[in-house]
Design a protein around this motif. Structure first.
Motif, short mmCIF file in Angstrom:
data_model
loop_
_atom_site.label_atom_id
_atom_site.label_comp_id
_atom_site.label_asym_id
_atom_site.label_seq_id
_atom_site.Cartn_x
_atom_site.Cartn_y
_atom_site.Cartn_z
N UNK A 101 0.83 -1.20 0.00
CA UNK A 101 0.00 0.00 0.00
C UNK A 101 0.87 1.25 0.00
N UNK A 102 1.95 1.21 0.76
CA UNK A 102 2.87 2.36 0.79
C UNK A 102 3.55 2.52 -0.56
N UNK A 103 3.94 1.41 -1.19
CA UNK A 103 4.55 1.48 -2.52
C UNK A 103 3.59 2.07 -3.54
N UNK A 104 2.32 1.72 -3.45
CA UNK A 104 1.34 2.30 -4.36
C UNK A 104 1.28 3.82 -4.21
N UNK A 138 3.12 6.13 -7.11
CA UNK A 138 1.85 6.28 -7.82
C UNK A 138 2.02 6.84 -9.22
N UNK A 139 2.90 7.81 -9.39
CA UNK A 139 3.02 8.47 -10.70
C UNK A 139 3.45 7.50 -11.79
N UNK A 140 4.22 6.45 -11.42
CA UNK A 140 4.66 5.50 -12.44
C UNK A 140 3.50 4.67 -12.98
N UNK A 141 2.44 4.57 -12.21
CA UNK A 141 1.26 3.88 -12.71
C UNK A 141 0.44 4.70 -13.67
N UNK A 144 1.85 -0.07 -9.01
CA UNK A 144 3.25 -0.36 -8.66
C UNK A 144 3.42 -1.30 -7.47
N UNK A 145 2.54 -1.21 -6.48
CA UNK A 145 2.68 -2.09 -5.33
C UNK A 145 2.59 -3.56 -5.68
N UNK A 146 1.90 -3.87 -6.79
CA UNK A 146 1.72 -5.26 -7.18
C UNK A 146 2.95 -5.86 -7.85
N UNK A 149 15.80 -0.50 -2.77
CA UNK A 149 15.44 -0.95 -1.43
C UNK A 149 14.41 0.01 -0.86
N UNK A 150 13.20 -0.50 -0.71
CA UNK A 150 12.06 0.30 -0.26
C UNK A 150 11.68 -0.20 1.13
#
Length: 300
Positions: A224-227, A231-234, A251-253, A282-283
């Motif tokens: 969820x945090x990655x999404x 977000x802009x990359x999606x 992106x989170x997926x 590394x996220x």
């Protein structure tokens, strides 16, 4: 599959020293390569040339330098100089960027990016080999030879669409990916670029895959945090197309998230898909950060 690290461009007056310390640590930990993006922070080539001095073994890569604001002869001169400073261990990753950036921020026309890259390579590649460039195209022309040392640096393209992948296979040394999952790599990226390289009589191309990665016991929270963070990359068309090919929402997926066993399995899946180099973004934070680096180190 070789494993490298994406380094976050530091900020502030000590940015180069901070970057140097991160590179030293990456080499000490055994990582194969370090990669720096070129967006609106440090100039990637200049920063690597300055911060990488005195680090004797690791590979340095740009992921990636946009071509539009730079004449290919000027980029070649800068890249060759950086390669000399880095002991011949630079890999130059380049890309066309995105319409919103090229037109909205720089004021260039983003027409026919595939043709633009094709013409750009007609100047850049001879100069990177130490040859003279003589080319007149619709978007770029050059009649120039450089005396800059540092020839021989590989050139990778940020290639996702079929035409750009064919260019990467036929003329460059491979591709640098972002936001592209294992299914898409196995079914689209690797077959397209490999067939192009084989048809052109070139060596097997490098496939450098960059993805966010985090070893954690809270995979849902991290995704969820990655999404949110990515977000802009999606929304950018080129990455959105790759996410759609993968059959995922955002992106989170495609982020590599889970416990040690799950993350190791995802990395193995990428290797089996044909990835030659994994470029780890590394996220993670807190204990997850140390767990993530520890797992990556165990797989070197």
């Amino acid at each position: 599959m070789r494993i490298g690290l994406t380094l976050n461009p530091p900020t502030g007056p000590d940015a180069i020293e901070t970057l140097h310390e991160e590179i030293v640590r990456a080499e000490r930990d055994g990582f194969h390569s370090v990669w720096l993006s070129h967006i609106f922070n440090l100039d990637a080539l200049t920063a690597l040339a300055a911060a990488g001095r005195g680090v004797p073994r690791i590979e340095f890569g740009t992921a990636v330098v946009p071509i539009y604001p730079r004449h290919p002869a000027a980029l070649a001169q800068q890249a060759l100089t950086a390669n000399t400073a880095l002991g011949g261990r630079l890999t130059l990753g380049i890309g066309v960027s995105h319409r919103v950036t090229v037109e909205g921020l720089y004021g260039y026309r983003f027409d026919r990016p595939g043709s633009t890259m094709d013409e750009y390579l007609s100047v850049l590649l001879p100069l990177m080999r130490g040859e003279r460039a003589d080319f007149d195209g619709e978007t770029v022309s050059a009649h120039i030879a450089l005396e800059t040392p540092g020839t021989g640096a590989p050139v990778l393209l940020a290639a996702l669409a079929p035409r750009m992948l064919r260019l990467a296979g036929e003329r460059a040394d491979g591709t640098v990916l972002w936001m592209t999952g294992p299914k898409t790599i196995a079914e689209h990226i690797v077959p397209t670029i490999t067939a192009a390289a084989e048809a052109a009589g070139r060596p097997a191309p490098r496939v450098v895959c960059g993805l966010p990665i985090c070893v954690t016991d809270d995979p849902d929270g991290v995704r969820a945090r990655a999404d949110r963070v990515f977000e802009r990359y999606g929304t950018l068309p080129s990455y959105r197309a790759m996410l759609d090919r993968e059959g995922v929402r955002g992106p989170g997926d495609v982020a590599i998230v889970g416990d040690e066993e799950a993350v190791a399995a995802r990395l193995d899946e990428l290797a089996k898909a044909g990835v030659t180099d994994f470029n780890a973004t590394v996220f993670a934070r807190g204990d997850d950060l140390e767990r993530t680096r520890a797992l990556l180190k165990s797989m070197l």
